[in-house]
Design a protein around this motif. Sequence first.
Motif, PDB file in Angstrom:
ATOM      1  N   LEU A  71       0.833  -1.207   0.000  1.00 27.87           N
ATOM      2  CA  LEU A  71       0.000   0.000   0.000  1.00 27.87           C
ATOM      3  C   LEU A  71       0.867   1.255   0.000  1.00 27.87           C
ATOM      4  N   LEU A  72       1.910   1.267   0.840  1.00 25.81           N
ATOM      5  CA  LEU A  72       2.804   2.432   0.884  1.00 25.81           C
ATOM      6  C   LEU A  72       3.511   2.627  -0.456  1.00 25.81           C
ATOM      7  N   GLU A  73       3.937   1.522  -1.055  1.00 24.02           N
ATOM      8  CA  GLU A  73       4.592   1.607  -2.369  1.00 24.02           C
ATOM      9  C   GLU A  73       3.630   2.221  -3.401  1.00 24.02           C
ATOM     10  N   LEU A  74       2.381   1.771  -3.400  1.00 22.96           N
ATOM     11  CA  LEU A  74       1.406   2.265  -4.380  1.00 22.96           C
ATOM     12  C   LEU A  74       1.058   3.736  -4.136  1.00 22.96           C
ATOM     13  N   ILE A  75       0.988   4.136  -2.860  1.00 25.22           N
ATOM     14  CA  ILE A  75       0.734   5.557  -2.546  1.00 25.22           C
ATOM     15  C   ILE A  75       1.896   6.409  -3.061  1.00 25.22           C
ATOM     16  N   ALA A  76       3.128   5.945  -2.814  1.00 31.51           N
ATOM     17  CA  ALA A  76       4.319   6.690  -3.277  1.00 31.51           C
ATOM     18  C   ALA A  76       4.313   6.801  -4.804  1.00 31.51           C
ATOM     19  N   HIS A  77       3.944   5.714  -5.457  1.00 28.61           N
ATOM     20  CA  HIS A  77       3.905   5.717  -6.924  1.00 28.61           C
ATOM     21  C   HIS A  77       2.844   6.687  -7.432  1.00 28.61           C
ATOM     22  N   GLN A  78       1.734   6.778  -6.700  1.00 30.20           N
ATOM     23  CA  GLN A  78       0.650   7.707  -7.076  1.00 30.20           C
ATOM     24  C   GLN A  78       1.120   9.156  -6.949  1.00 30.20           C
ATOM     25  N   ILE A  79       1.909   9.426  -5.885  1.00 31.93           N
ATOM     26  CA  ILE A  79       2.376  10.797  -5.644  1.00 31.93           C
ATOM     27  C   ILE A  79       3.446  11.185  -6.663  1.00 31.93           C
ATOM     28  N   GLU A  80       4.432  10.306  -6.827  1.00 35.40           N
ATOM     29  CA  GLU A  80       5.543  10.595  -7.750  1.00 35.40           C
ATOM     30  C   GLU A  80       5.762   9.390  -8.664  1.00 35.40           C
ATOM     31  N   PRO A  81       4.983   9.303  -9.759  1.00 34.07           N
ATOM     32  CA  PRO A  81       4.999   8.104 -10.601  1.00 34.07           C
ATOM     33  C   PRO A  81       6.382   7.756 -11.160  1.00 34.07           C
ATOM     34  N   ARG A  82       7.252   8.751 -11.312  1.00 36.35           N
ATOM     35  CA  ARG A  82       8.559   8.456 -11.940  1.00 36.35           C
ATOM     36  C   ARG A  82       9.662   8.182 -10.932  1.00 36.35           C
ATOM     37  N   ASN A  83       9.316   8.275  -9.651  1.00 40.43           N
ATOM     38  CA  ASN A  83      10.355   8.131  -8.620  1.00 40.43           C
ATOM     39  C   ASN A  83      10.332   6.706  -8.053  1.00 40.43           C
ATOM     40  N   ARG A  84      11.023   5.795  -8.736  1.00 40.66           N
ATOM     41  CA  ARG A  84      11.055   4.382  -8.331  1.00 40.66           C
ATOM     42  C   ARG A  84      11.681   4.221  -6.950  1.00 40.66           C
TER      43      ARG A  84
END
Length: 427
Positions: free
Chosen positions: A314-327
């Motif tokens: 869930l945290l990974e998906l939230i981070a991806h939602q906020i900054e999609p290009r920041n792996r």
Amino acid sequence: MIATSLSENLAARPLRVREFFLARQPILDRSQSLVAYELLFRNAATGPANVTSDLSATASVIAHTSQLGMEKVIGDSLGYLNVDAAVLMSDIFQFLPREKVVLEIVETMKVTPEILARIAQLVEEGFRFALDDVITDSEEVQQLLPLVETIKFDLRDMPLSALLKLTPQFKLANKKLLAEKVETQEQFETCMKLGFDFFQGYYFAKPLILSGKKLSPSQLAVMQLMAQLNSDADTVDIERSVKQDVSLCFNLLRLVNTPAAGTRRRIDSVSQALLLLGRNQLQRWLQIMLYAEPCKKGQNMTPLLTLAATRGKLLELIAHQIEPRNRNMADTAFTVGIMSLMDTLFSIPMTEILEQVAVVDEVSEALLHREGVYGAMLSLAEHMERIEEAGPMLDELVDRFQLTSDNLYSLQISAFEWGDTVARTAH
């Protein structure tokens, strides 16, 4: 009839899934295996005051959830759902998989001859019922008793004296007993002695710190390998470390070949795993291995593994939602989520764990103090798990990350599905 048709109900008050926050709370059996989840909905549109007691509104969400595929929300487990008179008299039941749900009759519902007849009809059709928040053996409880399988007691509302008095009566009537809001190991042990069958609450995720506790050799090997990855050690050295521990090597290769790892081709060697997965992904599977290890010894830790894996995702998906290009941000967020329960896993304070695994300051601030962007993400996940106690903080955190309840719902479903897959395949 209180509500003749769900479609009429929806027409009168159109509701969509996106207007709700969803939580699923684990229900464990006496061997501490995960057997069910209670699904809780909170109406996002009306704010924190409403942990939706408007169950006719919840009915529309249940309909959507069922159509989306309830197995995505509850995996192989059962789903407990609250129902009131309006829901019972509606046509919601055509949407529900009867073999997958237990319907909880809410304590505020007035028992009428019509309601008793309707429940009897649904039992006949194969639906199962639980009686929620029982505090006495009142006349209404006695009327419902022949129709229900399970009696739920909320430990916050029940003094021990009342539990001691009531539980033998319901056991004699061959009812299953479920204790909810079990928050401590002590409460769990008391309920075990009283013969309870099921336990709902986060007692299993609370750290029970044992002084002088040491990591097992295999846990130590994984932690040392994680430290090597964190310090950018040479690939040759990492491979050598993995190969030195035969069971570590075997378990790692088994895990990276599971569907949850998402690799297209079979991985047969550690060097191939490093090449195809990369260091961040390898780190992730090592973290999962730590939670999976107790399962190998017959100690069923699936609830903790499921919760940690779901939180990490869930945290990974939230981070991806906020900054999609920041792996990198997504990988760090996953680490924070999955490490957040390691003090429980090891029975060691988080400060000591962080002395053994070097992490960046942002990660330690999140894990120790719930500070920084990752700390806020972790708080959001924790508030979602305990949705009925979340208060206004949940709304503030959702706003902070500019998420809609619709966004959050779809991220949660993905995280639930992924966490369940990991837990199933980690054994």
